[in-house]
Write a protein that holds these residues in place. Structure first.
Motif, PDB file in Angstrom:
ATOM      1  N   TRP A  53      -0.156   3.803  -6.632  1.00 52.65           N
ATOM      2  CA  TRP A  53      -0.168   2.519  -5.939  1.00 52.65           C
ATOM      3  C   TRP A  53      -1.087   1.569  -6.669  1.00 52.65           C
ATOM      4  O   TRP A  53      -1.890   1.987  -7.506  1.00 52.65           O
ATOM      5  CB  TRP A  53      -0.557   2.646  -4.472  1.00 52.65           C
ATOM      6  N   LYS A  89      -2.927  -6.970  -1.548  1.00 54.36           N
ATOM      7  CA  LYS A  89      -1.784  -6.239  -0.995  1.00 54.36           C
ATOM      8  C   LYS A  89      -1.592  -4.926  -1.755  1.00 54.36           C
ATOM      9  O   LYS A  89      -1.728  -4.876  -2.977  1.00 54.36           O
ATOM     10  CB  LYS A  89      -0.532  -7.113  -1.115  1.00 54.36           C
ATOM     11  N   ASN A  90      -1.282  -3.908  -0.986  1.00 54.09           N
ATOM     12  CA  ASN A  90      -1.107  -2.562  -1.536  1.00 54.09           C
ATOM     13  C   ASN A  90       0.379  -2.315  -1.831  1.00 54.09           C
ATOM     14  O   ASN A  90       1.216  -2.382  -0.925  1.00 54.09           O
ATOM     15  CB  ASN A  90      -1.619  -1.557  -0.472  1.00 54.09           C
ATOM     16  N   TYR A  91       0.692  -2.024  -3.089  1.00 45.38           N
ATOM     17  CA  TYR A  91       2.077  -1.715  -3.487  1.00 45.38           C
ATOM     18  C   TYR A  91       2.157  -0.226  -3.804  1.00 45.38           C
ATOM     19  O   TYR A  91       1.529   0.242  -4.744  1.00 45.38           O
ATOM     20  CB  TYR A  91       2.487  -2.541  -4.702  1.00 45.38           C
ATOM     21  N   THR A  92       2.909   0.479  -3.009  1.00 43.46           N
ATOM     22  CA  THR A  92       3.026   1.921  -3.192  1.00 43.46           C
ATOM     23  C   THR A  92       4.250   2.242  -4.036  1.00 43.46           C
ATOM     24  O   THR A  92       5.310   1.638  -3.843  1.00 43.46           O
ATOM     25  CB  THR A  92       3.158   2.611  -1.824  1.00 43.46           C
ATOM     26  N   THR A 124       9.316  -1.558  -4.089  1.00 43.02           N
ATOM     27  CA  THR A 124       8.026  -1.452  -4.758  1.00 43.02           C
ATOM     28  C   THR A 124       8.015  -2.336  -5.991  1.00 43.02           C
ATOM     29  O   THR A 124       9.075  -2.744  -6.486  1.00 43.02           O
ATOM     30  CB  THR A 124       7.733   0.008  -5.157  1.00 43.02           C
ATOM     31  N   ALA A 125       6.822  -2.645  -6.471  1.00 38.29           N
ATOM     32  CA  ALA A 125       6.675  -3.418  -7.702  1.00 38.29           C
ATOM     33  C   ALA A 125       6.304  -2.522  -8.880  1.00 38.29           C
ATOM     34  O   ALA A 125       6.021  -3.009  -9.965  1.00 38.29           O
ATOM     35  CB  ALA A 125       5.613  -4.501  -7.518  1.00 38.29           C
ATOM     36  N   VAL A 145      10.710  -5.518  -6.224  1.00 36.55           N
ATOM     37  CA  VAL A 145       9.619  -6.369  -5.742  1.00 36.55           C
ATOM     38  C   VAL A 145       8.812  -6.905  -6.925  1.00 36.55           C
ATOM     39  O   VAL A 145       8.654  -6.220  -7.939  1.00 36.55           O
ATOM     40  CB  VAL A 145       8.680  -5.555  -4.810  1.00 36.55           C
ATOM     41  N   ALA A 195       4.943  -8.538  -7.489  1.00 38.89           N
ATOM     42  CA  ALA A 195       3.666  -8.719  -6.793  1.00 38.89           C
ATOM     43  C   ALA A 195       3.009 -10.018  -7.248  1.00 38.89           C
ATOM     44  O   ALA A 195       2.689 -10.157  -8.424  1.00 38.89           O
ATOM     45  CB  ALA A 195       2.746  -7.541  -7.092  1.00 38.89           C
TER      46      ALA A 195
END
Ligand SMILES: *[C@@H]1O[C@H](CO)[C@@H](O)[C@H](O)[C@H]1NC(C)=O
Ligand SMILES: *[C@@H]1O[C@H](CO)[C@@H](O)[C@H](O)[C@H]1NC(C)=O
Ligand SMILES: *[C@@H]1O[C@H](CO)[C@@H](O)[C@H](O)[C@H]1NC(C)=O
Ligand SMILES: *[C@@H]1O[C@H](CO)[C@@H](O)[C@H](O)[C@H]1NC(C)=O
Ligand SMILES: [Cu+2]
Length: 334
Positions: A26, A32-35, A47-48, A77, A79
């Motif tokens: 992640w 912001k948290n992108y997993t 997800t990114a 995604v 980010a």
């Protein structure tokens, strides 16, 4: 005797470590948290983090997978992130290696949304960060970050970088399998994050600093053939050349605008101390005391592991044998 026993145990570990590498699990951008998706069993979660096929290395510097990892796939995604801010990148807490380099690169997604950008061969990468040996401790930055599970890699997006949609290529390079000076065996673990950089700046890399993956590395690069335990650690330089120098995209070199000025002082590769000012070599100076014990042993790789098990195992065995013959102790995985 002790050496032989340690070697045998290491060989046993070697065989059982096939799956213990790592991926970006992640990252945090603008809070912001992108997993990431599951690398072995993708669930199609938004997800990114471009997904890779498994957590093994890329070992061929001429492979197209040197760009974003094995069979990397576009994800849905992007980010948003402010230029000059920190992206916290969290690799698998099970990452087992403490010997090698880390590099970070960016490339614009061809003027399109990164969620559409497929043509990695056309990507023009520029280096924004590199970490080999921490000069304040003499240890590998990799050891300092990953032997304390959970510690992120904090990467600063260059201040005043021109706004746009970029891939961020973060890479770990495991040198534990490089058998001897000038040998081969480096493992690359690149992975790409899809970012939308927000900025009022106009900085771009000078055109001579662009590279391609594959292309940026040669198998003979000293940064990839450095044999842990043999060379002068303090002399180690990560592969791929110096950090990119950022210049104003207005092209007015004599201009008085602050961006051009700040670029030369923050990214100029010729000035090592000012390169640090960019922020990307700051994070690891605060080494928790729990990693202090690494200094004695960290020039000996903790373990070896592999993509192509047969080859890797052979290299690893030779490495261990060489080390034992030279009377060095073989450090075991905790
Ligand atoms: C980000 O998300 C992952 C998985 O969803 C979680 O394990 C991790 O703790 C989160 N990170 C933070 C800093 O909240
Ligand atoms: C890129 O595409 C994604 C997915 O369609 C979208 O959510 C995002 O807003 C787009 N980014 C920009 C900067 O237009
Ligand atoms: C290097 O950067 C520092 C800090 O920005 C500056 O004081 C120094 O003059 C620079 N040295 C050279 C050779 O550019
Ligand atoms: C990384 O960034 C996070 C969030 O800003 C911060 O809490 C953490 O202390 C930083 N880590 C290091 C080693 O600087
Ligand atoms: Cu590995």
């Amino acid at each position: 005797m002790v050496h032989i026993a340690a070697t045998l145990i290491s060989l046993a570990l070697l065989a059982s470590q096939a799956a213990a590498h790592g991926v970006v699990e992640w990252f945090i951008a603008n809070g912001k948290n992108y997993t990431g998706d599951d690398e072995f069993d993708p669930k199609g979660i938004p997800t990114a983090i471009r997904t890779v096929n498994g957590n093994g290395p890329v070992v061929d510097v001429t492979s197209p997978y040197t760009a974003c990892g094995n069979q990397a796939k576009v994800v849905s995604v992007e980010a948003p992130v402010d230029a000059g801010s920190i992206v916290e990148i969290r690799w698998s807490s099970t990452w087992p290696h403490n010997t090698g380099a880390m590099t970070a690169w960016m490339a614009e997604c061809g003027g399109m949304n990164c969620t559409q950008f497929q043509d990695l061969a056309s990507a023009q990468w520029f280096k924004i960060d590199e970490k080999g040996i921490d000069p304040t401790t003499g240890d590998w930055y990799m050891a300092e970050i990953f032997m304390d599970p959970g510690k992120p890699y904090n990467l600063t997006i260059p201040e005043n970088l021109k706004a746009g949609q970029y891939l961020l290529r973060h890479e770990l390079i495991n040198l534990a399998l490089v058998a001897n000076m000038g040998g081969s065996g480096a493992e690359m673990y690149p992975q790409c994050l899809q970012l939308s950089v927000q900025s009022n700046g106009d900085l771009v890399p000078q055109s001579s600093d662009y590279v391609h993956f594959p292309g940026a590395y040669k198998a003979t690069d000293p940064g990839l053939t450095f044999a842990p335990g043999d060379g002068q650690k303090s002399q180690y330089q990560p592969p791929g050349g110096p950090l990119a120098k950022l210049v104003s995209s207005s092209g007015d070199a004599s201009g008085t605008d602050g961006n051009a000025a700040s670029s030369t002082s923050s990214m100029a590769p010729s000035n090592a101390s000012s390169t640090n000012v960019a922020g990307n070599t700051q994070q690891s100076t605060a080494v928790p005391s729990s990693t202090g014990s690494l200094s004695a042993a960290s020039d000996i790789p903790t373990n070896t592991c592999s993509g192509d098990m047969k080859n890797r195992r052979k290299v690893g065995r030779e490495e261990l044998r060489g080390r034992t013959l030279r009377g060095r102790r073989v450090r075991l995985l905790r």
